[in-house]
Design a protein around this motif. Structure first.
Motif, PDB file in Angstrom:
ATOM      1  N   VAL A 198      12.896   0.083  -0.562  1.00  0.00           N
ATOM      2  CA  VAL A 198      12.552   0.669   0.744  1.00  0.00           C
ATOM      3  C   VAL A 198      11.517   1.778   0.559  1.00  0.00           C
ATOM      4  O   VAL A 198      10.510   1.848   1.276  1.00  0.00           O
ATOM      5  CB  VAL A 198      13.813   1.234   1.438  1.00  0.00           C
ATOM      6  N   ASN A 199      11.748   2.654  -0.405  1.00  0.00           N
ATOM      7  CA  ASN A 199      10.832   3.767  -0.649  1.00  0.00           C
ATOM      8  C   ASN A 199       9.499   3.288  -1.216  1.00  0.00           C
ATOM      9  O   ASN A 199       8.435   3.822  -0.858  1.00  0.00           O
ATOM     10  CB  ASN A 199      11.480   4.760  -1.615  1.00  0.00           C
ATOM     11  N   LEU A 200       9.550   2.290  -2.095  1.00  0.00           N
ATOM     12  CA  LEU A 200       8.313   1.754  -2.685  1.00  0.00           C
ATOM     13  C   LEU A 200       7.385   1.217  -1.605  1.00  0.00           C
ATOM     14  O   LEU A 200       6.193   1.560  -1.563  1.00  0.00           O
ATOM     15  CB  LEU A 200       8.646   0.652  -3.686  1.00  0.00           C
ATOM     16  N   LEU A 201       7.912   0.396  -0.727  1.00  0.00           N
ATOM     17  CA  LEU A 201       7.087  -0.192   0.331  1.00  0.00           C
ATOM     18  C   LEU A 201       6.632   0.864   1.335  1.00  0.00           C
ATOM     19  O   LEU A 201       5.521   0.789   1.864  1.00  0.00           O
ATOM     20  CB  LEU A 201       7.850  -1.309   1.040  1.00  0.00           C
ATOM     21  N   ALA A 202       7.482   1.840   1.579  1.00  0.00           N
ATOM     22  CA  ALA A 202       7.087   2.930   2.479  1.00  0.00           C
ATOM     23  C   ALA A 202       5.933   3.729   1.885  1.00  0.00           C
ATOM     24  O   ALA A 202       4.985   4.111   2.585  1.00  0.00           O
ATOM     25  CB  ALA A 202       8.280   3.838   2.752  1.00  0.00           C
ATOM     26  N   ASN A 203       6.005   3.959   0.577  1.00  0.00           N
ATOM     27  CA  ASN A 203       4.942   4.721  -0.094  1.00  0.00           C
ATOM     28  C   ASN A 203       3.592   4.008  -0.030  1.00  0.00           C
ATOM     29  O   ASN A 203       2.547   4.641   0.082  1.00  0.00           O
ATOM     30  CB  ASN A 203       5.315   4.973  -1.551  1.00  0.00           C
ATOM     31  N   HIS A 204       3.631   2.676  -0.101  1.00  0.00           N
ATOM     32  CA  HIS A 204       2.389   1.889  -0.118  1.00  0.00           C
ATOM     33  C   HIS A 204       2.181   1.171   1.214  1.00  0.00           C
ATOM     34  O   HIS A 204       1.578   0.099   1.271  1.00  0.00           O
ATOM     35  CB  HIS A 204       2.441   0.872  -1.259  1.00  0.00           C
ATOM     36  N   ASN A 205       2.645   1.783   2.299  1.00  0.00           N
ATOM     37  CA  ASN A 205       2.691   1.096   3.597  1.00  0.00           C
ATOM     38  C   ASN A 205       1.331   0.656   4.130  1.00  0.00           C
ATOM     39  O   ASN A 205       1.240  -0.317   4.880  1.00  0.00           O
ATOM     40  CB  ASN A 205       3.403   1.966   4.636  1.00  0.00           C
ATOM     41  N   LYS A 206       0.261   1.321   3.731  1.00  0.00           N
ATOM     42  CA  LYS A 206      -1.064   0.957   4.252  1.00  0.00           C
ATOM     43  C   LYS A 206      -1.653  -0.261   3.556  1.00  0.00           C
ATOM     44  O   LYS A 206      -2.700  -0.764   3.962  1.00  0.00           O
ATOM     45  CB  LYS A 206      -2.021   2.143   4.108  1.00  0.00           C
ATOM     46  N   GLN A 207      -0.995  -0.736   2.511  1.00  0.00           N
ATOM     47  CA  GLN A 207      -1.497  -1.880   1.754  1.00  0.00           C
ATOM     48  C   GLN A 207      -0.702  -3.152   2.001  1.00  0.00           C
ATOM     49  O   GLN A 207      -0.972  -4.186   1.390  1.00  0.00           O
ATOM     50  CB  GLN A 207      -1.474  -1.555   0.251  1.00  0.00           C
TER      51      GLN A 207
END
Length: 443
Positions: A198-207
């Protein structure tokens, strides 16, 4: 009293001064330049170019000649110009992964690329790139070095994790999305249902893009009990905004991949998310796609009739008369005229140039060129005595019409710019010099 000795001293000094005003490029072979850089403990700067490359010529005649640029490069780099189409140019192009022109490659003493950049740019931006190259050369974990390692081994989970952390820090890389997707495919240390994911995808949300591994993980887990527990507070806001961000990211990804499959998927998912997904929106999306992916014939087919209608709707005589009257009143100090932001003639002329500078790059036939000129002549007619508009007309005329006349019009624009004390007067002068030299210009 001027002596022969002082004259000789002045003559000897001239070449030094000339070199100091811009980047000094080595005249020998590539290997000689590389050896010199290694001996002097400097980074080798390679300017990849081709004879036909207009942006390359522009950089060579402008930015490369600036004193500040030359001072920095001559202190920190050994510089070499590489024609990628001649001699050993093709071989070196392949070896160092040169793509697109102009291409700037920075190589260290170990023959490793430590940084790369491309395209024409202002001197300030070019210097920033050079300083980033120096920082990269001194940092084994720089974005450029990680990029080179990634290209050699795309299955190394630890390397990919380190690369993603760096991308999150610098937030720039045309392959960012691919690297994230590759990591999600090969990694085995983070479960899809976990808080870490969840945090990984949130961190890279613009990609995040539709149709990829990230999209699959989100669709399969977003409504599960586990994710509902983790997707909260600030993370919730990120996930709520994902559909809109993914529409933008996937559209840009489609351009990079030159694949309309991603456009269709974007259009479908936009509709499912409640965004406007009608024929007009589809047309705007494809127009943007064809323009930025360089598909000229398809781009022209979409926008041609729109330009024709836009031009036909302009009241040429009325717009011109109102504009001239506005100029006269402003010159006389009329308060109402001074408060007016701008007449319609300004908007129409700017809109036309914005449309035509994209369109004209794809015209091929004489008939097309005549049509483009007829459109731009409307913009020129309704907004006379404007340095900016006159300069724009000269640009279109130079690309699609009589180059000699274009130079005359550009000179007129330069004079008007002097009278207006125009801020971008130096840009007009630079374009004028390129025209007089018979070089291509950038619109």
């Amino acid at each position: 009293m001027i002596t022969k000795k002082s004259i000789l001293y002045t003559l000897l000094l001239l070449p030094v001064l000339a070199i100091a005003q811009g980047i000094h490029f080595e005249k020998g072979s590539f290997q000689q330049a590389f050896d010199k850089a290694k001996k002097e403990n400097k980074v080798l700067f390679v300017d990849g170019y081709a004879d036909w490359c207009a942006p390359c010529k522009k950089m060579a005649k402008t930015v490369f000649m600036e004193e500040e640029v030359g001072a920095y490069f001559n202190e920190h780099f050994v510089s070499y110009k590489l024609n990628i189409e001649k001699g050993n140019g093709p071989k070196l192009k392949e070896k160092y992964g040169i793509q697109g022109l102009p291409s700037y490659v920075f190589i260290d003493a170990n023959d490793e690329v430590v940084y790369r950049s491309s395209s024409a740019m202002p001197a300030e931006e070019f210097l920033s790139e050079a300083k980033a190259a120096m920082a990269s050369a001194n940092n084994p974990n720089s974005i450029a070095r990680l990029s080179e390692l990634y290209n050699k081994n795309k299955e190394d989970e630890a390397l990919l994790a380190k690369y993603l952390d760096k991308l999150l820090e610098v937030k720039t890389d045309k392959n960012y999305t691919d690297i994230l997707e590759q990591y999600l495919k090969v990694q085995t240390s983070i479960a899809d249902s976990s808080q870490a994911m969840v945090n990984l995808l949130a961190n890279h949300n613009k990609q995040l893009v539709f149709g990829g591994e990230a999209d699959r993980i989100i669709n399969e887990n977003l409504k599960t009990k586990a994710w509902k527990k983790y997707v909260r507070k600030d993370i919730r806001e990120i996930y709520q905004g994902l559909p809109k961000k993914m529409i933008t990211a996937t559209t840009e990804y489609a351009i990079v991949k030159r694949d309309t499959t991603y456009l269709e998927l974007t259009f479908q998912r936009a509709g499912e998310a409640g965004f406007t997904a009608n024929d007009a929106q589809r047309k705007r999306m494809y127009t943007y796609y064809y323009l930025n992916s360089g598909q000229g014939e398809k781009y022209k087919a979409l926008v041609h009739d729109d330009i024709v209608k836009y031009v036909a709707a302009i009241d040429k005589e009325g717009s011109r008369a109102f504009y001239l009257d506005w100029l006269q009143k402003r010159a006389e100090g009329d308060q109402e005229a001074l408060r007016m932001v701008r007449p319609n003639a300004v908007k129409y002329s700017e809109d036309l140039y914005r449309m035509l500078k994209d369109y004209v790059g794809f015209v091929n036939t004489q008939e097309e060129k005549k049509e483009v000129l007829s459109w731009m002549e409307v913009a020129y007619y309704i907004r006379p005595n404007s340095a900016e508009n006159t300069s724009n007309y000269a640009n279109i005329l130079y690309v699609a019409g009589d180059k000699n006349k274009a130079i005359e019009v550009k000179e007129e624009a330069f004079k008007l710019g002097q009278e207006e004390n125009l801020k971008r007067l130096s840009a007009i002068k630079g374009e004028l010099d390129l025209m007089k030299a018979g070089e291509d210009i950038l619109l």
